[in-house]
Design an enzyme around this catalytic site. Structure first.
Site, mmCIF file in Angstrom:
data_model
loop_
_atom_site.group_PDB
_atom_site.id
_atom_site.type_symbol
_atom_site.label_atom_id
_atom_site.label_comp_id
_atom_site.label_asym_id
_atom_site.label_seq_id
_atom_site.Cartn_x
_atom_site.Cartn_y
_atom_site.Cartn_z
ATOM 1 C CG ASP A 265 36.541 35.143 44.343
ATOM 2 O OD1 ASP A 265 37.369 35.155 45.269
ATOM 3 O OD2 ASP A 265 35.643 34.292 44.235
ATOM 4 N N GLY A 285 43.656 38.324 45.000
ATOM 5 C CA GLY A 285 43.910 37.659 46.271
ATOM 6 C C GLY A 285 43.069 36.439 46.527
ATOM 7 C CG ASP A 286 39.634 33.796 47.010
ATOM 8 O OD1 ASP A 286 39.457 32.738 46.384
ATOM 9 O OD2 ASP A 286 39.372 33.910 48.217
ATOM 10 C CG ASP A 287 38.928 30.823 43.365
ATOM 11 O OD1 ASP A 287 39.905 30.072 43.355
ATOM 12 O OD2 ASP A 287 37.924 30.639 44.073
ATOM 13 C CB SER A 318 44.965 32.689 42.230
ATOM 14 O OG SER A 318 44.456 32.502 43.537
#
Length: 495
Positions: A265, A285-287, A318
Site C-alpha cells: 500500500d 502493488g496494492d491500494d 493500482s
C-alpha cells in the site's frame, strides 16, 4: 535547508459605523479602486479556501485549523559527521542512531536537522526523535537492509491484536517513531528504498514467521510532515501513520511494482485525525491509499476513528486493488473524508469502500468530487462481504454502518463497470448521492451500474443509466421518479 512557514494568525477588523460611511463613497468614486478591491477580495477568498485543510465541503465538521507547520531548525548535522559511508555496502545504522541521539538533546532549542547527502546509505531500522527534520539531498538514497534478522520485532498493533499476516509480534519499520512531536521528513526528492524484493519473495514462499514491516511508520504522534521525497519498494505497507494527529503529506512519490509486490500500500492513515494528502503520485502493488481504523473486536475496543482527512490532487495506479480505499479494517470508524481532483489510471478499481460483518464501526460523511477514471476495470465499489478476520474471537453481529456518501463530477473513459454497490440485508448502504457523472464504457452490457441493498438518489443526468434502487431527481432537486425497491440485487461479478 527546507523552509516551512507558519500561517499568519487570524485577525479581526472592527470598523466604526461612522468611519465606514465616511470612507465608502471615496472608494466607490473610482472604478479602478473598486475593481482593485474586488480583485483583492477574490484573491483572498481563493487563498483562504486553499489554506482550509479540509475544503469548503467539511466546514460543518471541522473543529479548528491545523497547527502551524514546523519551523527551521537552529542546528544542522551531516550524516557523515557521525561516520556514515554512502557506498551502498557499509551498514550505517549506528551513524543514524548517533545523529538522532544528538538531535534529541536539542529539543529545548527547537531541535535539529539531519542532512543525508548524495550516496547510498545502507541501514537497519532506526528511530526518529521529536523536533527533528530528516533532509534527503538530491541523489541521497536510504537503503533498508534486506536480512530480516536486523529488523526488530514489535508487539502487534493494539487495534489489530494480530500481526496482520501472522499471530504474535511483527517486524518494525525501517524508519520508525513513537510519541513524537514536530517531525519533518523532506528533501530535494531524495529516496527511502526498502529493497522489498527479498521480503516479497519470502512472503510468497511462506518463509516468514512474522508480519513484514512498513517502510515508514509513525505512531501516537502529532505535527508530522512528509514532503518532497520518494518512497519505494517497501517490504509491506509503505507509509503508515498510526493514531496520529495533524499529518501533512505533500508532493511525495511512492513506487512499487504493480504486480508481485504484495501488500505494498502507498499511504495507510490508520486511526488518524486532521490529515492532508495532496499533490502526490502513487503506483504500487496494492491500494494507493487505504484509510483504516482497526480490525474487528480489537479495533472496536481501541475505538480510535480516522476522521477529518482531505485527499486531493493525486495521480494513482493500482492493478491489484484500488486507487483510494476505505477499509477493510475500519472498526474504529471512518468519517469526514473528502477525496477530490483524483486521476486513477490503468487500475483494477478506482475508489472502494470495503467492510464485512464483524467489523462494527461506521463509514459516513464521505465526499468524492472531481474524479477521473482512465482505463479502470471497476470505477466505484462498495463491498460489504470482505470476510477476513484476525481470529475466531470477532462478533459476527458487530455490523458496520455505511451512509452519507456522495459522488460528484465523475468522468473518464475505458471503464468496464462504472458502479458496483454491493450492500446486503444486514449491512445496507444508505444515503448515497450521484451527480454529474459521465463515464465512457468498454462493455455495452445492460447491467453496468450495479446495486444491491442501497438507498440514495441520482441528481440530474448520469451516464450510464443508474440502477433502479436509486431515486431520480432533476437538476433543480425535484423528485422525478421514486425507487420501486432499494433491495433489488443486480450484481454481476462475471464482468
Amino acid at each position: 535547508m527546507v523552509e516551512t512557514v507558519a500561517p499568519p494568525p487570524s485577525s479581526r477588523f472592527n470598523y466604526k459605523r461612522l468611519e465606514l460611511k465616511r470612507c465608502l463613497p471615496a472608494f466607490l468614486s473610482s472604478h479602478k479602486t473598486l475593481f482593485g478591491l474586488l480583485w483583492i477580495a477574490a484573491f483572498a477568498s481563493v487563498f483562504l479556501w486553499k489554506r482550509n485543510p479540509i475544503g469548503a465541503g467539511f466546514a460543518v465538521f471541522w473543529r479548528g485549523p491545523l497547527r502551524p507547520m514546523p519551523q527551521l531548525r537552529p542546528v544542522a548535522f551531516n550524516l557523515t559527521d557521525f561516520g556514515a559511508v554512502g557506498d551502498g555496502v557499509t551498514v550505517n545504522t549506528e551513524a543514524f542512531e548517533r545523529a538522532v541521539s544528538a538531535i534529541s538533546k536539542l529539543s529545548k532549542r527547537g531541535g535539529g536537522q539531519l542532512n543525508v547527502p548524495p550516496g547510498r546509505w545502507l541501514t537497519a531500522p532506526f528511530n526518529l526523535t521529536s523536533h527533528m527534520t530528516l533532509f534527503l539531498a538530491e541523489g541521497a538514497v536510504i537503503l533498508g537492509i534486506q536480512d530480516e534478522k536486523y529488523w526488530p520485532l514489535m508487539p502487534a498493533l493494539p487495534s489489530y491484536g494480530y500481526g496482520r499476516e501472522h499471530p504474535g509480534p511483527r517486524y518494525g519499520s525501517l524508519i520508525h517513531g513513537q510519541n513524537l512531536r514536530d517531525v519533518v521528513i523532506t528533501g530535494h526528492n531524495g529516496t527511502i528504498d526498502g529493497q522489498g524484493q527479498t521480503w516479497w519473495k519470502k512472503y510468497r514462499q511462506k518463509l516468514l514467521n512474522h508480519t513484514r514491516g512498513p517502510l515508514v511508520q509513525i505512531m501516537w504522534s502529532r505535527d508530522i510532515v512528509f514532503t518532497n521525497i520518494t518512497l519505494r519498494d517497501s517490504p509491506f505497507w509503505t507509509l503508515h501513520p498510526y493514531d496520529c494527529k495533524n499529518v501533512t503529506i505533500r508532493n511525495v512519490t511512492i513506487l512499487a511494482p504493480i504486480f508481485e509486490a504484495p501488500n505494498t500500500d502507498g499511504i495507510d492513515p490508520d486511526s488518524c485525525e486532521d490529515m492532508v494528502i495532496e499533490d502526490c503520485y502513487i503506483s504500487v502493488g496494492d491500494d494507493a491509499i487505504a484509510i483504516k481504523s482497526g480490525w474487528d473486536q480489537y479495533g472496536i475496543a481501541y475505538g480510535r476513528p480516522s476522521t477529518n482527512i482531505l485527499i486531493r490532487n493525486l495521480v494513482v495506479r493500482s492493478m491489484v486493488s484500488a486507487g483510494i480505499s476505505i477499509g477493510s479494517e475500519m472498526s474504529g470508524g471512518v468519517s469526514n473524508v473528502t477525496v477530490e481532483n483524483l486521476l486513477v489510471w490503468n487500475s483494477r478499481r478506482a475508489v472502494r469502500i470495503k467492510t464485512a460483518p464483524g467489523r462494527g464501526g461506521y463509514v459516513r460523511h464521505i465526499t468524492y468530487r472531481n474524479l477521473t477514471f482512465d482505463n479502470v476495470r471497476v470505477g466505484i465499489v462498495i463491498k460489504t462481504d470482505y470476510n477476513e478476520h484476525p481470529d475466531e474471537g470477532y462478533d459476527p453481529n458487530a455490523l458496520p454502518i455505511l451512509g452519507d456518501i456522495s459522488f460528484t463530477g465523475i468522468h473518464g473513459q475505458g471503464v468496464r463497470v462504472p458502479v458496483r454497490i454491493h450492500g446486503s440485508q444486514e449491512i445496507p448502504v444508505r444515503n448515497v448521492t450521484f451527480r454529474d457523472m459521465s463515464v465512457g464504457l468498454t462493455y455495452k452490457k445492460k447491467h453496468i451500474f450495479q446495486c444491491a441493498y442501497v438507498q440514495g438518489r441520482v441528481i440530474g443526468t448520469v451516464f450510464p443509466a443508474p440502477c433502479e434502487n436509486l431515486d431520480r431527481y432533476d437538476e433543480q432537486g425535484k423528485l422525478v421518479k421514486r425507487s420501486v425497491s432499494q433491495n433489488v440485487t443486480d450484481i454481476d461479478y462475471d464482468f
